[in-house]
Motif scaffolding. Structure first.
Motif, PDB file in Angstrom:
ATOM      1  N   PRO A  82       0.818  -1.221   0.000  1.00 31.77           N
ATOM      2  CA  PRO A  82       0.000   0.000   0.000  1.00 31.77           C
ATOM      3  C   PRO A  82       0.846   1.262   0.000  1.00 31.77           C
ATOM      4  O   PRO A  82       1.841   1.345   0.717  1.00 31.77           O
ATOM      5  CB  PRO A  82      -0.779  -0.115   1.315  1.00 31.77           C
ATOM      6  CG  PRO A  82       0.019  -1.031   2.170  1.00 31.77           C
ATOM      7  CD  PRO A  82       0.689  -1.988   1.248  1.00 31.77           C
ATOM      8  N   SER A 111      -4.161   1.621   0.001  1.00 29.77           N
ATOM      9  CA  SER A 111      -3.937   2.286   1.289  1.00 29.77           C
ATOM     10  C   SER A 111      -5.163   3.081   1.725  1.00 29.77           C
ATOM     11  O   SER A 111      -5.887   3.629   0.888  1.00 29.77           O
ATOM     12  CB  SER A 111      -2.747   3.236   1.152  1.00 29.77           C
ATOM     13  OG  SER A 111      -2.731   4.176   2.193  1.00 29.77           O
ATOM     14  N   THR A 160      -2.241  -1.665   9.554  1.00 30.20           N
ATOM     15  CA  THR A 160      -0.868  -1.196   9.767  1.00 30.20           C
ATOM     16  C   THR A 160      -0.713  -0.713  11.205  1.00 30.20           C
ATOM     17  O   THR A 160      -1.495   0.115  11.678  1.00 30.20           O
ATOM     18  CB  THR A 160      -0.535  -0.068   8.769  1.00 30.20           C
ATOM     19  OG1 THR A 160      -0.590  -0.616   7.455  1.00 30.20           O
ATOM     20  CG2 THR A 160       0.853   0.508   9.007  1.00 30.20           C
ATOM     21  N   ASP A 313       7.724  -7.270   3.204  1.00 27.53           N
ATOM     22  CA  ASP A 313       8.230  -6.237   2.291  1.00 27.53           C
ATOM     23  C   ASP A 313       9.330  -5.457   2.972  1.00 27.53           C
ATOM     24  O   ASP A 313       9.630  -5.675   4.141  1.00 27.53           O
ATOM     25  CB  ASP A 313       7.122  -5.321   1.743  1.00 27.53           C
ATOM     26  CG  ASP A 313       6.590  -4.296   2.733  1.00 27.53           C
ATOM     27  OD1 ASP A 313       7.299  -3.925   3.696  1.00 27.53           O
ATOM     28  OD2 ASP A 313       5.447  -3.862   2.528  1.00 27.53           O
ATOM     29  N   ARG A 317      13.836  -5.631  -4.602  1.00 23.08           N
ATOM     30  CA  ARG A 317      14.033  -4.942  -5.889  1.00 23.08           C
ATOM     31  C   ARG A 317      14.372  -5.908  -7.015  1.00 23.08           C
ATOM     32  O   ARG A 317      14.536  -5.481  -8.156  1.00 23.08           O
ATOM     33  CB  ARG A 317      15.199  -3.935  -5.789  1.00 23.08           C
ATOM     34  CG  ARG A 317      15.040  -2.883  -4.736  1.00 23.08           C
ATOM     35  CD  ARG A 317      14.022  -1.814  -5.146  1.00 23.08           C
ATOM     36  NE  ARG A 317      13.904  -0.827  -4.098  1.00 23.08           N
ATOM     37  CZ  ARG A 317      13.076  -0.922  -3.056  1.00 23.08           C
ATOM     38  NH1 ARG A 317      12.272  -1.975  -2.930  1.00 23.08           N
ATOM     39  NH2 ARG A 317      13.033   0.017  -2.134  1.00 23.08           N
ATOM     40  N   SER A 335       6.459  -5.325  -2.693  1.00 20.82           N
ATOM     41  CA  SER A 335       7.236  -4.083  -2.721  1.00 20.82           C
ATOM     42  C   SER A 335       6.318  -2.907  -3.000  1.00 20.82           C
ATOM     43  O   SER A 335       5.331  -3.031  -3.731  1.00 20.82           O
ATOM     44  CB  SER A 335       8.335  -4.119  -3.779  1.00 20.82           C
ATOM     45  OG  SER A 335       9.040  -2.881  -3.763  1.00 20.82           O
TER      46      SER A 335
HETATM   47  C1  LIG Z   1       5.268   6.394  -1.283  1.00 11.60           C
HETATM   48  C2  LIG Z   1       4.966   5.387  -0.208  1.00 11.60           C
HETATM   49  C3  LIG Z   1       3.773   5.500   0.507  1.00 11.60           C
HETATM   50  C4  LIG Z   1       3.464   4.551   1.486  1.00 11.60           C
HETATM   51  N1  LIG Z   1       2.256   4.621   2.127  1.00 11.60           N
HETATM   52  C5  LIG Z   1       1.877   3.623   2.970  1.00 11.60           C
HETATM   53  C6  LIG Z   1       0.564   3.589   3.505  1.00 11.60           C
HETATM   54  O1  LIG Z   1      -0.265   4.450   3.219  1.00 11.60           O
HETATM   55  N2  LIG Z   1       0.254   2.557   4.338  1.00 11.60           N
HETATM   56  C7  LIG Z   1       1.146   1.568   4.673  1.00 11.60           C
HETATM   57  O2  LIG Z   1       0.813   0.654   5.424  1.00 11.60           O
HETATM   58  N3  LIG Z   1       2.397   1.579   4.152  1.00 11.60           N
HETATM   59  C8  LIG Z   1       2.773   2.573   3.307  1.00 11.60           C
HETATM   60  N4  LIG Z   1       4.019   2.552   2.740  1.00 11.60           N
HETATM   61  C9  LIG Z   1       4.926   1.432   3.040  1.00 11.60           C
HETATM   62  C10 LIG Z   1       4.711   0.306   2.014  1.00 11.60           C
HETATM   63  O3  LIG Z   1       3.445  -0.277   2.160  1.00 11.60           O
HETATM   64  C11 LIG Z   1       5.769  -0.785   2.150  1.00 11.60           C
HETATM   65  O4  LIG Z   1       5.792  -1.263   3.468  1.00 11.60           O
HETATM   66  C12 LIG Z   1       7.161  -0.313   1.744  1.00 11.60           C
HETATM   67  O5  LIG Z   1       7.086   0.497   0.592  1.00 11.60           O
HETATM   68  C13 LIG Z   1       8.032  -1.528   1.446  1.00 11.60           C
HETATM   69  O6  LIG Z   1       9.325  -1.171   1.158  1.00 11.60           O
HETATM   70  P1  LIG Z   1       9.908  -1.007  -0.335  1.00 11.60           P
HETATM   71  O7  LIG Z   1       9.304   0.262  -0.856  1.00 11.60           O
HETATM   72  O8  LIG Z   1      11.366  -0.882  -0.077  1.00 11.60           O
HETATM   73  O9  LIG Z   1       9.509  -2.187  -1.148  1.00 11.60           O
HETATM   74  C14 LIG Z   1       4.368   3.503   1.771  1.00 11.60           C
HETATM   75  C15 LIG Z   1       5.555   3.406   1.041  1.00 11.60           C
HETATM   76  C16 LIG Z   1       5.852   4.318   0.059  1.00 11.60           C
HETATM   77  C17 LIG Z   1       7.125   4.161  -0.733  1.00 11.60           C
END
Ligand SMILES: Cc1cc2nc3c(=O)[nH]c(=O)nc-3n(C[C@H](O)[C@H](O)[C@H](O)COP(=O)(O)O)c2cc1C
Length: 400
Positions: A82, A111, A160, A313, A317, A335
């Motif tokens: 998300p 999300s 979360t 996650d 990559r 990811s």
């Molecule tokens: C731009 C962005 C926004 C995110 N927003 C949320 C969110 O709204 N809710 C949530 O549980 N995690 C959020 N995350 C975390 C991701 O769900 C995830 O745990 C994380 O991106 C995993 O790492 P990676 O980007 O290195 O694959 C966000 C991550 C990014 C990059």
């Protein structure tokens, strides 16, 4: 420096480089950055890179990458984590990624802070959409969101639990890209330097926190800043075990807990009725000195035994990483950024490219290590697998 095209991109890192050229700095840094000065994010990737394979030859066979998770089959053990405000990263990103997920058969997780409504996503990805909940202080909002997700056909919920405070991300701060949003004169220059992003964003309409608009009660729905302020004020910072138990009681579908970073917490979440765990340090976005998620995954799997469903996650990559994550005990290696870099680099074609790279690399890895079926991957395909006792030093505890 060579300017890569989408066609020539050879890795997720190349897609990130293309995305960086196309996106305003504030948007790229929001995507690419993490807590503090990003050390936690880098630790995730470095810890994954440090895991090495044992390679066996003369095995033969065809690569098989499909897996079962919570009663459904997915074509590759990955999925889109998300991401809040994704349509601010690139216009229409939520729908681009949801459609990709539906097409290739991997989960797409919407999300609470998404910029597209639950209903539109569920329509675009009817077989693979999950919903991620940030628990609100007002119980009526939680109930409303869960009812909408269920009515839209969504059956997997991830709650979360790793955001007890608004995070401090230095790259965001330098752009003043925090709430309340106070644009800096540099912000305008940033937009002028990326006219394509600016024009396409204008054409698509200013993004908003679509799922929260109905609860904010603002005139004409409110701007993204106003609704964002409401969403942030609603964030239940003092989330407790009983709150998660209450959500369990409200949700008839599968419940995952996202942000698990401790083996004892993991066991307790299962005891209070979660169907599975999502080991994640939010991609390093919450705590700069968090351990790498992959190191915690081993401990969590050892603590909860072999059967509890686990999603992972943070730092995935490559296809090699997907195989390593499976070997260390997770069912799915999701990811956020890998897919967002793709979508920002080239819309639907870029998102597809991100998936194609991960899929090809996963297949090649399985054949290269002599374990063609992803379902046969276990710790024994790792060099350290020779010393399995190291991974089992924690006594498995009874889960149910
Ligand atoms: C731009 C962005 C926004 C995110 N927003 C949320 C969110 O709204 N809710 C949530 O549980 N995690 C959020 N995350 C975390 C991701 O769900 C995830 O745990 C994380 O991106 C995993 O790492 P990676 O980007 O290195 O694959 C966000 C991550 C990014 C990059």
């Amino acid at each position: 420096m060579q300017l890569l095209s989408l066609r020539d991109a050879a890795s997720i890192g190349d897609l990130a480089a293309i995305a960086r050229r196309r996106m305003p700095g504030f948007a790229f840094d929001y995507l690419d950055g993490a807590a503090g000065d990003d050390r936690g994010m880098r630790r995730n990737e470095e810890a994954l890179a440090a895991v090495l394979f044992r390679t066996r030859h003369l095995v033969g066979g065809r690569a098989q990458t499909a897996v079962e998770f919570l009663g459904r089959s997915y074509n590759l053990p990955t999925g889109v984590s998300p991401m809040g405000m994704a349509n601010m990263l690139w216009p229409g990103m939520d729908l681009v990624l949801a459609r990709l997920a539906q097409k290739v058969g991997i989960p797409y997780v919407l999300s609470t802070a998404a910029t597209t409504s639950i209903e539109r996503i569920a329509e675009a990805a009817p077989d693979v959409a999950w919903f991620q909940l940030y628990v609100s202080r007002d119980p009526a909002i939680n109930e409303g969101l869960l009812k909408r997700a269920w009515a839209a056909g969504i059956r997997v919920l991830a709650v979360t639990v790793d955001v007890p405070v608004p995070q401090k991300r230095n790259r965001n701060h330098r752009h003043r890209f925090d709430l309340p949003f106070r644009p800096h004169p540099r912000f305008l220059l940033d937009l002028l330097a990326h006219p394509r992003w600016a024009v396409e964003t204008l054409r698509a309409g200013m993004p908003n926190f679509e799922n929260f608009v109905p609860y904010a009660g603002l005139a004409r729905g409110g701007s993204i800043t106003e609704v964002g302020r409401f969403l942030q004020a609603q964030g239940k910072r003092d989330l407790l075990w009983e709150d998660v138990e209450r959500i369990r009681g409200l949700w008839p579908g599968h419940l995952l807990i996202k942000g698990v970073m401790d083996a004892e917490d993991a066991s307790r979440f299962l005891r209070i009725g979660a169907d599975g765990l999502w080991v994640s340090n939010h991609g390093g976005r919450q705590l700069e000195s968090a351990p790498a998620s992959i190191d915690v995954l081993r401990e969590v799997r050892a603590a909860v035994g072999p059967h509890a469903p686990i999603v992972f996650d943070s730092g995935v990559r490559t296809g090699e990483s997907i195989v390593k994550v499976r070997a260390l005990g997770a069912d799915l290696a999701m990811s956020g950024r890998a897919f967002a870099y793709g979508a920002a680099a080239g819309g639907a074609a870029g998102a597809q490219k991100a998936y194609d790279l991960l899929e090809l690399e996963t297949r090649y890895t399985l054949l290269q290590i002599g374990c063609p079926d992803i379902n046969n991957v276990s710790v024994s395909i790792l060099r350290e697998g020779a010393d399995e006792t190291r991974l089992l030093h924690l006594d498995p505890v009874a889960v149910h």
